[in-house]
Design an enzyme around this catalytic site. Structure first.
Site, PDB file in Angstrom:
ATOM      1  N   LYS A   1       0.841  -1.201   0.000  1.00  0.00           N
ATOM      2  CA  LYS A   1       0.000   0.000   0.000  1.00  0.00           C
ATOM      3  C   LYS A   1       0.876   1.251   0.000  1.00  0.00           C
ATOM      4  CE  LYS A   1      -3.952  -2.179   2.224  1.00  0.00           C
ATOM      5  NZ  LYS A   1      -4.537  -2.638   3.482  1.00  0.00           N
TER       6      LYS A   1
ATOM      7  N   GLN B   1      -4.773  -1.153   9.547  1.00  0.00           N
ATOM      8  CA  GLN B   1      -4.773  -2.520   9.022  1.00  0.00           C
ATOM      9  C   GLN B   1      -5.403  -3.472  10.040  1.00  0.00           C
ATOM     10  OE1 GLN B   1      -3.803  -3.382   5.937  1.00  0.00           O
ATOM     11  NE2 GLN B   1      -4.015  -5.586   6.197  1.00  0.00           N
TER      12      GLN B   1
ATOM     13  N   ASP C   1     -11.355   3.090   3.847  1.00  0.00           N
ATOM     14  CA  ASP C   1     -11.837   1.711   3.799  1.00  0.00           C
ATOM     15  C   ASP C   1     -13.361   1.655   3.629  1.00  0.00           C
ATOM     16  OD1 ASP C   1      -9.849  -0.333   4.086  1.00  0.00           O
ATOM     17  OD2 ASP C   1      -9.534   0.282   6.167  1.00  0.00           O
TER      18      ASP C   1
HETATM   19  N1  GUN Z   1      -6.964  -6.319   6.337  1.00  0.00           N
HETATM   20  C1  GUN Z   1      -7.155  -7.070   5.225  1.00  0.00           C
HETATM   21  N2  GUN Z   1      -7.800  -6.358   4.272  1.00  0.00           N
HETATM   22  C2  GUN Z   1      -8.001  -5.122   4.802  1.00  0.00           C
HETATM   23  C3  GUN Z   1      -8.601  -3.939   4.283  1.00  0.00           C
HETATM   24  O1  GUN Z   1      -9.100  -3.867   3.149  1.00  0.00           O
HETATM   25  N3  GUN Z   1      -8.616  -2.871   5.131  1.00  0.00           N
HETATM   26  C4  GUN Z   1      -8.085  -2.924   6.381  1.00  0.00           C
HETATM   27  N4  GUN Z   1      -8.157  -1.814   7.135  1.00  0.00           N
HETATM   28  N5  GUN Z   1      -7.522  -4.011   6.883  1.00  0.00           N
HETATM   29  C5  GUN Z   1      -7.479  -5.095   6.089  1.00  0.00           C
END
Ligand code: GUN
Length: 300
Positions: A54, A98, A121
């Site tokens: 990311k 995350q 998100d």
């Molecule tokens: N953990 C796995 N996928 C995601 C996601 O799309 N967003 C977040 N915040 N955590 C994750």
């Protein structure tokens, strides 16, 4: 019939190029550099890989990337204090914590602490509601990626029968809202659904998001249907050697590809779209925070 393979990797590359163009315009015309803060607590290796990807892709499209790595024993109060600082930071337009977080931290409290204006998100109740009634704002990343691939493949989705397998807050439910907005007739199937194969056989669009390796079989698929496989499951692969594994989706790919009109592979289908849509959402929130209309090609 051999299905068309929907190349999510190359679509995501094109999307990131468009995002980079929008970032350049925000900088040049408005003096805004969209900024994304990613927070990771602990040392889960899979999460660390996601977060590193990311941060790398955020920088590649010209955005500011802020990475916060906190120790595994971080308290809930410490994490909430960091979220409050990021909420107040004008250089930050998107905040992603995350998940999963360590067990001493309540993820619901963390999500609810994120300013909805920066919730890239689309996890906060305010943004879930906005998607439901069609107001501008961030849209759940994986469902947004699926929608972009479907529109690219099919054009108008109006009147099509869509069957979503899985009712999670992360994928199934927001996917239902987005496909309804496209005027699909939507069925959401789940673990208690009866006659699942029969229901899936009615679908022009199948979105599989159950987390069960290769559950959807070829004879469940209507000839010519478009199949979007959200699953990423690691299974043993003794044919590759002792102890080896491979990634498979929720759809039995080889079988389904013989029947479907188009299908996403795993890996290389939906997966690459998720991070690209996170970046798209950051352009959307940066635009809205500054009173600008977000680019229409980056949202639902
Ligand atoms: N953990 C796995 N996928 C995601 C996601 O799309 N967003 C977040 N915040 N955590 C994750």
């Amino acid at each position: 019939m051999a299905a068309k393979i929907i190349d999510g990797k190359s679509f995501a590359e094109g999307l990131r190029a468009r995002i980079a163009g929008h970032v350049d315009r925000l900088k040049a015309e408005h003096g805004i550099t969209p900024g994304l803060a990613v927070v990771i607590v602990g040392h889960d290796p899979a999460s660390q890989v996601y977060v590193a990807n990311k941060a790398k892709q955020t920088a590649e499209v010209g955005m500011a990337s802020f990475k916060h790595e906190l120790p595994a024993d971080t308290s809930e109060a410490e994490l909430l204090a960091l979220v409050a600082r990021l909420n107040a930071d004008p250089k930050v337009h998107g905040i992603l914590v995350q998940l999963p977080v360590p067990e001493q931290i309540d993820p619901v409290k963390v999500i609810e602490a994120i300013d909805p204006a920066k919730d890239v998100d689309c996890f906060t109740p305010a943004n879930v509601g906005k998607v439901q009634i069609g107001l501008p704002g961030p849209v759940s990343c994986t469902p947004l990626g699926c929608l972009m691939l479907l529109r690219d493949q099919l054009g108008s989705l109006a009147g099509l029968n869509a069957v979503i397998i899985g009712r999670s807050n992360l994928v199934g439910k927001p996917m239902m809202q987005l496909l309804l907005r496209e005027n699909c007739t939507v069925t959401v199937a789940h673990s208690r659904t009866r006659n699942l194969p029969e229901i899936v056989r009615q679908a022009d669009i199948v979105v599989a998001a159950v987390g069960r390796p290769e559950m959807v079989r070829g004879d469940w698929i209507k000839p010519g249907a478009t199949v979007i496989d959200v699953g990423i499951n690691r299974i043993d692969a003794p044919e590759k050697g002792p102890g080896k594994t491979r990634l498979v989706g929720d759809v039995s790919y080889g079988e389904a590809a013989d029947v479907a009109g188009a299908i996403t592979p795993v890996p290389g289908g939906v997966g690459p779209m998720t991070i690209a849509c996170l970046l798209a959402n950051t352009v959307t929130t940066a635009s809205l925070i500054h009173g600008l209309v977000p680019p229409s090609d980056l949202t639902a």
